[in-house]
Design a protein around this motif. Structure first.
Motif, mmCIF file in Angstrom:
data_model
loop_
_atom_site.group_PDB
_atom_site.id
_atom_site.type_symbol
_atom_site.label_atom_id
_atom_site.label_comp_id
_atom_site.label_asym_id
_atom_site.label_seq_id
_atom_site.Cartn_x
_atom_site.Cartn_y
_atom_site.Cartn_z
ATOM 1 N N ALA A 1 0.831 -1.209 0.000
ATOM 2 C CA ALA A 1 0.000 0.000 0.000
ATOM 3 C C ALA A 1 0.865 1.259 0.000
ATOM 4 C CB ALA A 1 -0.936 -0.006 1.207
ATOM 5 N N VAL A 2 1.965 1.232 0.747
ATOM 6 C CA VAL A 2 2.871 2.378 0.789
ATOM 7 C C VAL A 2 3.527 2.565 -0.572
ATOM 8 C CG1 VAL A 2 4.970 3.319 1.845
ATOM 9 C CG2 VAL A 2 3.268 2.160 3.269
ATOM 10 N N ARG B 1 1.769 6.643 -6.975
ATOM 11 C CA ARG B 1 0.737 7.618 -7.345
ATOM 12 C C ARG B 1 1.223 9.049 -7.112
ATOM 13 N NH1 ARG B 1 -4.230 4.449 -4.471
ATOM 14 N NH2 ARG B 1 -4.469 2.837 -6.050
ATOM 15 N N ARG B 2 1.881 9.251 -5.988
ATOM 16 C CA ARG B 2 2.409 10.584 -5.669
ATOM 17 C C ARG B 2 3.450 11.005 -6.698
ATOM 18 N NH1 ARG B 2 4.464 12.887 0.103
ATOM 19 N NH2 ARG B 2 5.855 14.458 -0.745
ATOM 20 N N ALA B 3 4.337 10.082 -7.064
ATOM 21 C CA ALA B 3 5.359 10.372 -8.072
ATOM 22 C C ALA B 3 4.727 10.724 -9.406
ATOM 23 C CB ALA B 3 6.297 9.169 -8.222
ATOM 24 N N GLY C 1 4.974 14.084 -11.672
ATOM 25 C CA GLY C 1 5.644 13.928 -12.953
ATOM 26 C C GLY C 1 7.080 13.460 -12.855
ATOM 27 N N ARG C 2 7.357 12.562 -11.937
ATOM 28 C CA ARG C 2 8.718 12.037 -11.800
ATOM 29 C C ARG C 2 8.685 10.568 -11.408
ATOM 30 N NH1 ARG C 2 10.014 16.366 -7.212
ATOM 31 N NH2 ARG C 2 8.412 15.814 -5.751
ATOM 32 N N SER C 3 9.843 9.953 -11.413
ATOM 33 C CA SER C 3 9.917 8.537 -11.057
ATOM 34 C C SER C 3 9.690 8.360 -9.561
ATOM 35 C CB SER C 3 11.296 7.974 -11.426
ATOM 36 O OG SER C 3 12.296 8.519 -10.581
ATOM 37 N N MET C 4 9.354 7.135 -9.178
ATOM 38 C CA MET C 4 9.153 6.850 -7.763
ATOM 39 C C MET C 4 10.459 7.051 -7.004
ATOM 40 S SD MET C 4 7.437 3.567 -5.878
ATOM 41 C CE MET C 4 8.800 2.465 -6.023
ATOM 42 N N GLU C 5 11.560 6.693 -7.619
ATOM 43 C CA GLU C 5 12.871 6.852 -6.979
ATOM 44 C C GLU C 5 13.164 8.329 -6.695
ATOM 45 O OE1 GLU C 5 17.368 5.856 -8.318
ATOM 46 O OE2 GLU C 5 15.879 4.292 -8.690
#
Length: 93
Positions: free
Chosen positions: A23-24, A30-32, A36-40
């Motif tokens: 879930a995290v 979703r936030r990334a 407009g950027r990668s999750m990293e």
């Protein structure tokens, strides 16, 4: 990923996070995407922000205590203190 400036060069470290709840991870993705950027890169930004907040000095012990009890609902004056001069404590006999 953590970067340090050493001898005029950036030294880049890696950070591995294990046992992260799905879930995290999904919320991070979703936030990334919203930003407009990668999750990293999103995680790097979150970590940078969290670390920079530590450098903000607190207002002192009294301010910290006041902040703890700010929402207790006490909004009246304390009549016992009204009109009395504040005197510093003396610790010598």
């Amino acid at each position: 990923m953590i970067s340090l400036l050493m001898e005029g060069r950036w030294s880049v470290g890696q950070l591995v996070v294990r046992n992260l709840e799905n879930a995290v991870k999904t919320r991070l993705q979703r936030r990334a995407k919203r930003h407009g950027r990668s999750m990293e890169e999103e995680v790097r930004d979150i970590l940078r922000s969290a670390v920079s907040e530590e450098e903000i000095p607190s207002g002192g012990l009294g301010t910290d205590i006041s902040r703890l009890f700010m929402k207790t609902g006490l909004d009246l004056d304390v009549p016992e203190l009204r009109g009395h001069a504040i005197k510093p404590a003396t610790f010598e006999s």
